[in-house]
Design a protein around this motif. Structure first.
Motif, short mmCIF file in Angstrom:
data_model
loop_
_atom_site.label_atom_id
_atom_site.label_comp_id
_atom_site.label_asym_id
_atom_site.label_seq_id
_atom_site.Cartn_x
_atom_site.Cartn_y
_atom_site.Cartn_z
N PRO A 16 0.79 -1.24 0.00
CA PRO A 16 0.00 0.00 0.00
C PRO A 16 0.82 1.29 0.00
O PRO A 16 0.29 2.34 -0.35
CB PRO A 16 -0.82 -0.10 1.29
CG PRO A 16 -0.78 -1.51 1.69
CD PRO A 16 0.48 -2.09 1.13
N ASP A 17 2.10 1.24 0.36
CA ASP A 17 2.87 2.48 0.44
C ASP A 17 3.41 2.98 -0.91
O ASP A 17 4.02 4.04 -0.98
CB ASP A 17 4.01 2.33 1.45
CG ASP A 17 5.00 1.24 1.08
OD1 ASP A 17 4.60 0.30 0.36
OD2 ASP A 17 6.15 1.31 1.53
N TYR A 18 3.19 2.23 -1.98
CA TYR A 18 3.65 2.64 -3.30
C TYR A 18 2.83 3.82 -3.82
O TYR A 18 1.61 3.83 -3.71
CB TYR A 18 3.54 1.50 -4.31
CG TYR A 18 4.73 0.59 -4.35
CD1 TYR A 18 5.60 0.61 -5.42
CD2 TYR A 18 4.98 -0.29 -3.30
CE1 TYR A 18 6.71 -0.23 -5.45
CE2 TYR A 18 6.08 -1.13 -3.33
CZ TYR A 18 6.93 -1.09 -4.41
OH TYR A 18 8.03 -1.92 -4.44
N VAL A 19 3.51 4.80 -4.41
CA VAL A 19 2.83 5.86 -5.14
C VAL A 19 2.66 5.34 -6.56
O VAL A 19 3.63 4.98 -7.22
CB VAL A 19 3.67 7.17 -5.14
CG1 VAL A 19 3.01 8.22 -6.01
CG2 VAL A 19 3.85 7.68 -3.73
N ARG A 20 1.42 5.26 -7.01
CA ARG A 20 1.11 4.72 -8.34
C ARG A 20 0.95 5.88 -9.32
O ARG A 20 0.16 6.78 -9.09
CB ARG A 20 -0.14 3.86 -8.28
CG ARG A 20 0.07 2.63 -7.41
CD ARG A 20 -1.22 1.91 -7.09
NE ARG A 20 -2.05 1.60 -8.23
CZ ARG A 20 -1.93 0.51 -8.99
NH1 ARG A 20 -1.03 -0.40 -8.68
NH2 ARG A 20 -2.73 0.30 -10.01
N ILE A 21 1.74 5.86 -10.41
CA ILE A 21 1.78 6.97 -11.36
C ILE A 21 1.52 6.48 -12.77
O ILE A 21 2.26 5.64 -13.29
CB ILE A 21 3.15 7.69 -11.30
CG1 ILE A 21 3.46 8.14 -9.87
CG2 ILE A 21 3.18 8.87 -12.26
CD1 ILE A 21 4.88 8.59 -9.66
N LEU A 22 0.48 7.01 -13.40
CA LEU A 22 0.18 6.71 -14.79
C LEU A 22 1.09 7.53 -15.67
O LEU A 22 1.17 8.76 -15.52
CB LEU A 22 -1.29 7.02 -15.10
CG LEU A 22 -1.73 6.84 -16.54
CD1 LEU A 22 -1.61 5.38 -16.99
CD2 LEU A 22 -3.17 7.33 -16.72
N VAL A 23 1.80 6.88 -16.60
CA VAL A 23 2.75 7.58 -17.46
C VAL A 23 2.44 7.35 -18.94
O VAL A 23 3.33 7.12 -19.74
CB VAL A 23 4.22 7.18 -17.13
CG1 VAL A 23 4.63 7.69 -15.77
CG2 VAL A 23 4.43 5.69 -17.22
#
Length: 110
Positions: A16-23
Motif C-alpha cells: 500500500p505504500d507505493y505511489v502509483r503513477i500513470l505515465v
C-alpha cells in the motif's frame, strides 16, 4: 532511489505504500478521471505523439523506438517530467503504470 516497479493500470500495488503513477500520453478509455486508483498522471513522461504513432506502425522496431525515446527524454519538457518522477522515487517506492496490454514492450522498461 527507492524501489520502482512497472505494471499495467489494473495490476495491484506490491504494497500500500507505493505511489502509483500513470505515465501514458493518452487517458485510458472508459475510466473516469474522478474514479482512478492511481495517485498521479504524468503524460509528459510518455513518448511524444509523433514517436508513439511511429512505434504503433512499427511494433517490430523496439530497439529503434528505445533509441529515439531516450533521445526525447534527454531534453525538453519530458526531462522535467522525468525529474519529477525521480524526485518521487527518492521519497518512497513508486509504481509506474501504463494502459498498454504488454507493458514490457512499451516505454516503461526504458
Amino acid at each position: 532511489m527507492n524501489k520502482v516497479e512497472c505494471g499495467r493500470i489494473y495490476d495491484p500495488s506490491p504494497t500500500p505504500d507505493y505511489v502509483r503513477i500513470l505515465v501514458d500520453r493518452l487517458w485510458p478509455r472508459g475510466i473516469r478521471k474522478d474514479q482512478t486508483w492511481w495517485s498521479l498522471w504524468l503524460p509528459e513522461v510518455a513518448p511524444s505523439p509523433t514517436l508513439r504513432s511511429w512505434y504503433h506502425a512499427h511494433r517490430d522496431a523496439y530497439p529503434e523506438f528505445r533509441k529515439q525515446y531516450l533521445k526525447e527524454i534527454a531534453v525538453g519538457p519530458q526531462k522535467l517530467a522525468w525529474d519529477e518522477l525521480y524526485r518521487l522515487a527518492n521519497v518512497g517506492p513508486v509504481m509506474i503504470l501504463t494502459y498498454s496490454r504488454i507493458w514490457e514492450h512499451s516505454h516503461l522498461p526504458i
